[in-house]
Motif scaffolding. Structure first.
Motif, PDB file in Angstrom:
ATOM      1  N   ILE A 252       0.814  -1.216   0.000  1.00  0.00           N
ATOM      2  CA  ILE A 252       0.000   0.000   0.000  1.00  0.00           C
ATOM      3  C   ILE A 252       0.849   1.269   0.000  1.00  0.00           C
ATOM      4  O   ILE A 252       0.545   2.246  -0.699  1.00  0.00           O
ATOM      5  CB  ILE A 252      -0.952   0.013   1.221  1.00  0.00           C
ATOM      6  CG1 ILE A 252      -1.992  -1.103   1.088  1.00  0.00           C
ATOM      7  CG2 ILE A 252      -1.644   1.363   1.357  1.00  0.00           C
ATOM      8  CD1 ILE A 252      -2.872  -1.254   2.332  1.00  0.00           C
TER       9      ILE A 252
ATOM     10  N   LEU B 238      -1.763   5.026   6.036  1.00  0.00           N
ATOM     11  CA  LEU B 238      -1.647   3.921   5.086  1.00  0.00           C
ATOM     12  C   LEU B 238      -0.246   3.319   5.125  1.00  0.00           C
ATOM     13  O   LEU B 238      -0.075   2.096   5.069  1.00  0.00           O
ATOM     14  CB  LEU B 238      -1.956   4.419   3.673  1.00  0.00           C
ATOM     15  CG  LEU B 238      -3.402   4.816   3.365  1.00  0.00           C
ATOM     16  CD1 LEU B 238      -3.506   5.309   1.918  1.00  0.00           C
ATOM     17  CD2 LEU B 238      -4.356   3.651   3.588  1.00  0.00           C
ATOM     18  N   SER B 239       0.751   4.178   5.225  1.00  0.00           N
ATOM     19  CA  SER B 239       2.132   3.697   5.259  1.00  0.00           C
ATOM     20  C   SER B 239       2.413   2.914   6.537  1.00  0.00           C
ATOM     21  O   SER B 239       3.198   1.955   6.526  1.00  0.00           O
ATOM     22  CB  SER B 239       3.093   4.883   5.147  1.00  0.00           C
ATOM     23  OG  SER B 239       2.888   5.579   3.928  1.00  0.00           O
TER      24      SER B 239
ATOM     25  N   THR C 188       0.064  10.423  -4.415  1.00  0.00           N
ATOM     26  CA  THR C 188      -0.140  11.722  -3.783  1.00  0.00           C
ATOM     27  C   THR C 188       0.670  12.786  -4.520  1.00  0.00           C
ATOM     28  O   THR C 188       0.194  13.905  -4.755  1.00  0.00           O
ATOM     29  CB  THR C 188       0.286  11.679  -2.301  1.00  0.00           C
ATOM     30  OG1 THR C 188      -0.526  10.733  -1.607  1.00  0.00           O
ATOM     31  CG2 THR C 188       0.121  13.050  -1.654  1.00  0.00           C
TER      32      THR C 188
ATOM     33  N   THR D  18      -6.280   7.149  -2.857  1.00  0.00           N
ATOM     34  CA  THR D  18      -5.587   8.313  -2.289  1.00  0.00           C
ATOM     35  C   THR D  18      -5.977   9.636  -2.943  1.00  0.00           C
ATOM     36  O   THR D  18      -6.305  10.605  -2.230  1.00  0.00           O
ATOM     37  CB  THR D  18      -4.067   8.101  -2.330  1.00  0.00           C
ATOM     38  OG1 THR D  18      -3.736   6.979  -1.506  1.00  0.00           O
ATOM     39  CG2 THR D  18      -3.334   9.328  -1.809  1.00  0.00           C
TER      40      THR D  18
ATOM     41  N   ALA E 238       0.649   4.914  -2.307  1.00  0.00           N
ATOM     42  CA  ALA E 238       0.019   5.980  -1.519  1.00  0.00           C
ATOM     43  C   ALA E 238       0.870   7.240  -1.572  1.00  0.00           C
ATOM     44  O   ALA E 238       0.362   8.347  -1.791  1.00  0.00           O
ATOM     45  CB  ALA E 238      -0.181   5.522  -0.079  1.00  0.00           C
TER      46      ALA E 238
ATOM     47  N   TYR F  69      -3.520  10.900   6.580  1.00  0.00           N
ATOM     48  CA  TYR F  69      -4.105   9.745   5.884  1.00  0.00           C
ATOM     49  C   TYR F  69      -3.018   8.930   5.187  1.00  0.00           C
ATOM     50  O   TYR F  69      -2.970   7.701   5.319  1.00  0.00           O
ATOM     51  CB  TYR F  69      -5.140  10.231   4.873  1.00  0.00           C
ATOM     52  CG  TYR F  69      -5.700   9.142   3.981  1.00  0.00           C
ATOM     53  CD1 TYR F  69      -6.630   8.239   4.462  1.00  0.00           C
ATOM     54  CD2 TYR F  69      -5.269   9.021   2.653  1.00  0.00           C
ATOM     55  CE1 TYR F  69      -7.137   7.226   3.651  1.00  0.00           C
ATOM     56  CE2 TYR F  69      -5.768   8.014   1.836  1.00  0.00           C
ATOM     57  CZ  TYR F  69      -6.704   7.118   2.338  1.00  0.00           C
ATOM     58  OH  TYR F  69      -7.194   6.124   1.534  1.00  0.00           O
ATOM     59  N   VAL F  70      -2.133   9.591   4.446  1.00  0.00           N
ATOM     60  CA  VAL F  70      -1.053   8.890   3.739  1.00  0.00           C
ATOM     61  C   VAL F  70      -0.105   8.221   4.740  1.00  0.00           C
ATOM     62  O   VAL F  70       0.335   7.083   4.539  1.00  0.00           O
ATOM     63  CB  VAL F  70      -0.277   9.869   2.831  1.00  0.00           C
ATOM     64  CG1 VAL F  70       0.912   9.167   2.170  1.00  0.00           C
ATOM     65  CG2 VAL F  70      -1.205  10.446   1.766  1.00  0.00           C
TER      66      VAL F  70
ATOM     67  N   GLY G  96      -3.767   1.875  -2.048  1.00  0.00           N
ATOM     68  CA  GLY G  96      -2.879   3.018  -1.907  1.00  0.00           C
ATOM     69  C   GLY G  96      -2.959   4.004  -3.055  1.00  0.00           C
ATOM     70  O   GLY G  96      -2.802   5.215  -2.860  1.00  0.00           O
TER      71      GLY G  96
END
Length: 440
Positions: free
Chosen positions: A249, A408-409, A257, A384, A253, A404-405, A380
């Protein structure tokens, strides 16, 4: 008796070219759609919506391709594990390239009404379906020819295709970004799509010279290929499949972005010129490529899992500073933000091919690495830009997007800690020699 393909080793140069060139073309096709979605599709295919709604609709069309990718991964993985890697790589190239070219000649909403966005969605699904089977096959055509001590380096060949796809797609759009808005929206956006047909022809010429690796050929010779690879994969290695999917993911992501959402955010919110952002992202891909090389070499020395963990940690930490730098409106600060983001992706990309090859059995390896990679990419990458747009609309701040990013990471970081390498009986009983640069 060994088959001809099992005794004839391709050169390192041949493996690099076939893995890298084809993947670069596939990702060029994919990324020009993302760039066009950010810059043009909202206006051209969803003109009756508000500005925010049109952007969301364009990104949703972009996301549809990600939904199709796991399906493509499962189907191409099935036949790649049963028939062979080479034939699937040729087919994925034809599907993705053909859909991309047709998008370039697609009528807009002004010409045919609601049929335009519907056709755009259909072609995006075909494009995503083809890409779904690309990465896994390109990784394996290289790593399965390599010795276990060189798998990360050979796995990085296909990974170069991602930043090169970003580089060439941005170059293509940069070449037309100087047009007036009227000319760009009239025909300029089509040029990068139409040029893709030339790249596809090049990719087909290169890939036709490939053959499958001895490791897979030995499985075929013993009639030991899996009848239903996905079923066997889900039964025998569900843990690694789930964890590898979650571990996948973070790279998209962070990547999407920057290369998709930032084109909208940077121009409409911060005030950058379109051409400036494209140039900055283009410049950062050089660092991305260099980081992949370094991370792959270190992965073969210290372990792919360790390097991937390092990359995931940086992916958790960087989103907040990245948006802070972009928000200054200073080109130098934004370049620094994109360069570090490129390094974050490069670290994980350099380790990923070797790591994923080592955690799935050869009999269903194409299915395993393809499905894991594409499921992670769907979460991801597809969500996103959409979530980022919605979060900014709700909070009018980039902080929520960055968190948010980072979240996910963090999921990817926890997941990669749990993946387990497996012993590969075929590789251990007869370790393939590292291809020689002098052999053809």
């Amino acid at each position: 008796m060994a088959s001809p393909s099992s005794t004839r080793q391709p050169s390192t140069k041949s493996l690099f070219t076939a893995s890298f060139v084809g993947t670069s073309i596939e990702w060029y096709d994919y990324y020009i759609f993302g760039t066009a979605a950010a810059l043009a599709f909202g206006t051209l295919f969803f003109p009756q919506a508000s500005s925010t709604a049109a952007t969301l609709a364009a990104f949703a069309t972009f996301a549809v391709g990600f939904v199709a990718r796991p399906l493509g991964a499962a189907i191409f993985g099935h036949f790649g594990d049963r028939i062979g890697r080479k034939s699937m790589l040729i087919l994925t190239l034809i599907l993705t390239g053909g859909a991309t070219f047709l998008i370039g000649v697609l009528p807009t909403y002004a010409a045919i009404g609601v049929g335009a966005p519907l056709l755009l969605v259909v072609l995006r699904i075909v494009q995503g379906f083809g890409v779904g089977g690309e990465w896994g096959g390109a990784i394996l055509i290289a790593t399965e020819h390599a010795s276990p001590r060189r798998r990360a380096v050979y796995g990085s060949f296909a990974q170069f295709g991602v930043p090169i796809g970003v580089l060439t797609s941005n170059l293509a759009f940069l070449a037309v970004s100087g047009m007036s808005d009227e000319a760009f929206l009239s025909y300029g956006w089509r040029i990068p799509f139409l040029l893709s047909v030339l790249l596809v022809i090049l990719g087909l010429v290169v890939r036709r010279r490939l053959h499958d690796a001895p490791e897979f050929e030995r499985v075929k010779e013993r009639n030991a290929t899996s009848k239903v690879p996905f079923t066997e994969l889900a039964r025998r290695q569900p843990r690694n499949l789930a964890l590898a999917s979650l571990a996948s993911i973070a790279p998209p992501a962070v990547g999407y972005t920057v290369i998709v959402y930032m084109l909208t955010y940077g121009t409409t919110v911060v005030g950058f010129e379109r051409s400036t952002l494209l140039t900055l992202i283009l410049a950062s891909t050089v660092v991305w490529i260099a980081t992949i090389i370094g991370a792959a070499v270190l992965s073969d020395r210290y372990g792919s899992k360790l390097l991937y963990i390092v990359g995931a940690v940086t992916a958790v930490l960087w989103p907040l500073p990245m948006f802070g730098l972009v928000n200054t409106g200073n080109a130098g600060a934004a370049l620094a933000a994109f360069v570090v983001a490129a390094m974050v992706q490069g670290i994980m990309a350099g380790a990923q091919g070797g790591l994923f090859t080592e955690i799935f059995d050869v009999r269903f390896r194409y299915s395993g690495i393809s499905i894991a990679y594409q499921l992670g990419g769907m979460i991801g990458g597809a969500l996103t830009p959409i979530v980022a747009t919605a979060l900014f609309e709700a909070y009018r701040s980039s902080t929520a997007i960055a968190l948010y990013v980072a979240g996910l990471s963090l999921i990817s970081l926890v997941a990669v800690l749990g993946v387990r390498k497996i012993a590969a009986p075929e590789a251990e009983s007869a370790e393939p020699r590292t291809p020689s640069p002098s052999t053809g």
